[in-house]
Design an enzyme around this catalytic site. Structure first.
Site, PDB file in Angstrom:
ATOM      1  CD  GLU A 231       9.277 -11.587  -2.487  1.00 22.17           C
ATOM      2  OE1 GLU A 231       9.592 -11.595  -1.263  1.00 22.17           O
ATOM      3  OE2 GLU A 231       8.263 -12.057  -3.134  1.00 22.17           O
TER       4      GLU A 231
ATOM      5  CG  ASN B  83       9.553 -18.407  -1.334  1.00 21.31           C
ATOM      6  OD1 ASN B  83      10.400 -18.260  -0.435  1.00 21.31           O
ATOM      7  ND2 ASN B  83       8.314 -17.715  -1.181  1.00 21.31           N
ATOM      8  CD  GLU B  84       7.799 -18.382   2.862  1.00 25.24           C
ATOM      9  OE1 GLU B  84       6.728 -18.053   2.751  1.00 25.24           O
ATOM     10  OE2 GLU B  84       8.492 -18.065   3.872  1.00 25.24           O
TER      11      GLU B  84
ATOM     12  CE1 TYR C 155      11.202 -12.210   7.210  1.00 33.89           C
ATOM     13  CE2 TYR C 155       9.772 -14.112   6.678  1.00 33.89           C
ATOM     14  CZ  TYR C 155      10.709 -12.843   6.358  1.00 33.89           C
ATOM     15  OH  TYR C 155      11.088 -12.902   4.711  1.00 33.89           O
TER      16      TYR C 155
ATOM     17  CD  GLU D  25      11.566 -15.465   2.674  1.00 27.77           C
ATOM     18  OE1 GLU D  25      10.540 -14.679   3.372  1.00 27.77           O
ATOM     19  OE2 GLU D  25      11.408 -15.939   1.844  1.00 27.77           O
TER      20      GLU D  25
HETATM   21  O1  AHR Z   1      10.045 -11.589   2.690  1.00 27.49           O
HETATM   22  C1  AHR Z   1       8.553 -11.702   2.587  1.00 27.49           C
HETATM   23  C2  AHR Z   1       7.837 -12.892   2.447  1.00 27.49           C
HETATM   24  O2  AHR Z   1       7.997 -13.519   3.574  1.00 27.49           O
HETATM   25  C3  AHR Z   1       8.755 -13.595   1.410  1.00 27.49           C
HETATM   26  O3  AHR Z   1       7.973 -13.253   0.013  1.00 27.49           O
HETATM   27  C4  AHR Z   1       8.095 -14.953   1.614  1.00 27.49           C
HETATM   28  O4  AHR Z   1       8.789 -16.031   1.164  1.00 27.49           O
HETATM   29  C5  AHR Z   1       7.764 -15.107   2.946  1.00 27.49           C
HETATM   30  O5  AHR Z   1       6.619 -15.222   3.506  1.00 27.49           O
END
Ligand code: AHR
Length: 504
Positions: free
Chosen positions: A28, A173-174, A245, A293
């Protein structure tokens, strides 16, 4: 006394042929990922285009078949036109997602060149935050149309005669996230994604689309978001995205290592929603997943928020520079096992991210070389040896108690069989932090195979990290496995990542 676990592996226990794009990653325009990451003109290790050769070599070691680009949150206010054309005429822009300064010195052409040099395809994303259908169509025309139109001719005038033919496109995205520029409700986004996909398919019917799922499974709208978005888009998209994450915020390592079970549950829930929508629509189409992700991310959270508040509008600020511990590497190995176990539905996945930003590869801030973080290794092993058919091992493992996940298995494993190379690889983590486990594996169905090697990643200190010039955490081969007839006996030390390879 070590504990015991038993496993049966059989050629017949096929989960799926693994789509190699499960070993994808993500770059990114964020922090030092692009500037001072892949691109650093003037650095002694850079080539004539300003790309870091040492970084490309490490990316090649990871063997990443596809890289998602240019964001992430970045894409939701991205004006692609700023990133093409003569470099010295490109505008610098305020980058709102990360409150940085985007110079546009690296844009679409430069990144495509870089990806080619790294042997990767590009997974392109369009801005459905601050922009919409027309801009997405223009970008696709610019990238994939052969010529004779406004945007394809513009590309040719920028020096790229042949179309890029990017195959995979992310529709934003998101888009459910309140932090996202141009965030939307599920209905707003579902309609927009549907109409965008419809229009883009008219330009290039060969492209595949990834539609946004929830930003993570703890979002308040999780599940209804997927249901509504798929209701609008089901027949026009190919993959639904998942992001997640993981972190050890509580300092409870035992529980941290159990978090891969959450990923498994997340995937199963999303598969169930996809199949529910399929049934509701009487559709013949199977929806696949793009886990585009995934990683450990938590070390840098607090300092990043401060940095963006206190020192905005920097070029390549140090953001999201998590320095990964040995236990993070175990978690990455466990997450990889879960992805492979679900490879019948997870066709693409992106380790987020690749360089400097929550990344397996770092570049030294003081002008030194590139180096491997702890998490580099389990990903590299999986990408290198995990190509072929995923086999479901039948495991009988002991359990240990955790604070939030209850009793969890000691041993987590997956096997990959490459008929072509005549190789079988077992990936196994002993996530018990107190006790070793002797794993006995029945491999009788692999007649004529012999043990090639047992690679292990282990470290007495769960919090050990690597640094430039100092690789404390790195794998080694070991004699902890023996083979007798169709039986493998492997010592899996407590807290260890193991790669056991058989060959003919
Ligand atoms: O990978 C970091 C960020 O995490 C990305 O920009 C976003 O899509 C997610 O929240």
């Amino acid at each position: 006394m070590p504990k015991n676990a038993n496993m049966i592996l059989d050629k017949a226990f096929r989960i799926s042929q693994i789509d190699e794009r499960i070993y994808g990653s993500f770059i990114e325009h964020l922090g030092r990922a692009v500037y001072d990451g892949i691109y650093q003109p003037g650095h002694p290790n850079s080539d004539e285009n300003g790309f870091r050769k040492d970084v490309i070599e490490l990316v090649k070691e990871l063997n990443v078949p596809i890289v998602r680009y240019p964001g992430g949150n970045f894409v939701s206010s991205f004006n692609w036109e700023d990133s093409v054309g003569p470099v010295d005429q490109r505008p610098a822009r305020l980058e709102l997602a990360w409150r940085s300064l985007e110079t546009n010195k690296v844009g679409l052409h430069e990144f495509s060149k870089w990806a080619k040099a790294a042997n990767s395809d590009v997974m392109m994303a369009v801005n459905l935050g601050t922009r919409g259908i027309a801009d997405a169509c223009n970008l696709l025309e610019y990238c994939n149309h052969p010529g004779g139109t406004k945007y394809s001719d513009l590309r040719i005038s920028h020096g790229q005669k042949d179309p890029y033919n990017f195959k995979v496109w992310c529709l934003g995205n998101e888009m459910d996230g309140p932090w996202q520029l141009g965030a939307k409700t599920a209905t707003e986004y579902g309609r927009l994604a549907q109409e965008t996909a419809k229009a883009m398919k008219l330009i290039d019917p060969t492209v595949e689309f990834v539609v946004c799922g929830s930003s993570n499974k703890d979002m308040p709208t999780f599940a209804t978001w997927e249901d509504t978005v798929l209701d609008h888009t089901y027949e026009n998209v190919d993959y639904l995205s998942l992001h997640s994450y993981y972190g050890n915020r509580s300092g409870d390592s035992n529980d941290f290592l159990a978090k891969s079970d959450d990923m498994d549950e997340f995937i199963r829930s999303v598969v169930a929603i996809c199949d529910y929508v399929k049934a509701k629509k009487h559709s013949k189409k199977k929806m696949f997943l793009s886990f585009d992700e995934w990683n450990v991310w938590y070390h840098s959270n607090e300092s990043d928020n401060e940095e963006m508040k206190q020192h905005p509008w920097q070029v390549a600020p140090s953001l999201l520079e998590d320095i990964y511990t040995f236990e993070d590497a175990l978690v990455v190995g466990l997450l990889m096992i879960v992805l492979l176990r679900n490879s019948d539905r997870v066709r693409m996945a992106c380790l987020a991210q690749l360089i400097n930003v929550i990344a397996p590869i770092m570049t030294d801030k003081d002008g030194g070389g590139a180096w491997r973080q702890t998490i580099f290794y389990p990903f590299m092993h999986a990408s290198k040896y995990g190509r072929g058919v995923a086999l479901m091992p039948v495991i009988e493992s002991g359990v240990h108690a955790t604070s939030k996940h209850g009793d969890v298995t000691d041993v987590e494993s997956i096997a990959v069989y490459s008929e072509e190379k005549e190789e079988v690889t077992i990936f196994a983590v002993n996530r018990n932090l107190e006790e070793d486990v002797v794993l006995t594996t029945d491999v009788r169905s692999f007649e004529g195979y012999r043990l090639k090697e047992h690679i292990v990643l282990e470290c007495p200190d769960l919090k050990a990290v690597n640094a430039f010039g100092k690789e404390t955490v790195k794998p080694k081969t070991t004699d902890q496995t023996s083979m007798d007839g169709g039986k493998l006996t492997s010592m899996l030390h407590k807290a260890s990542w193991n790669v056991i390879r058989l060959t003919k």
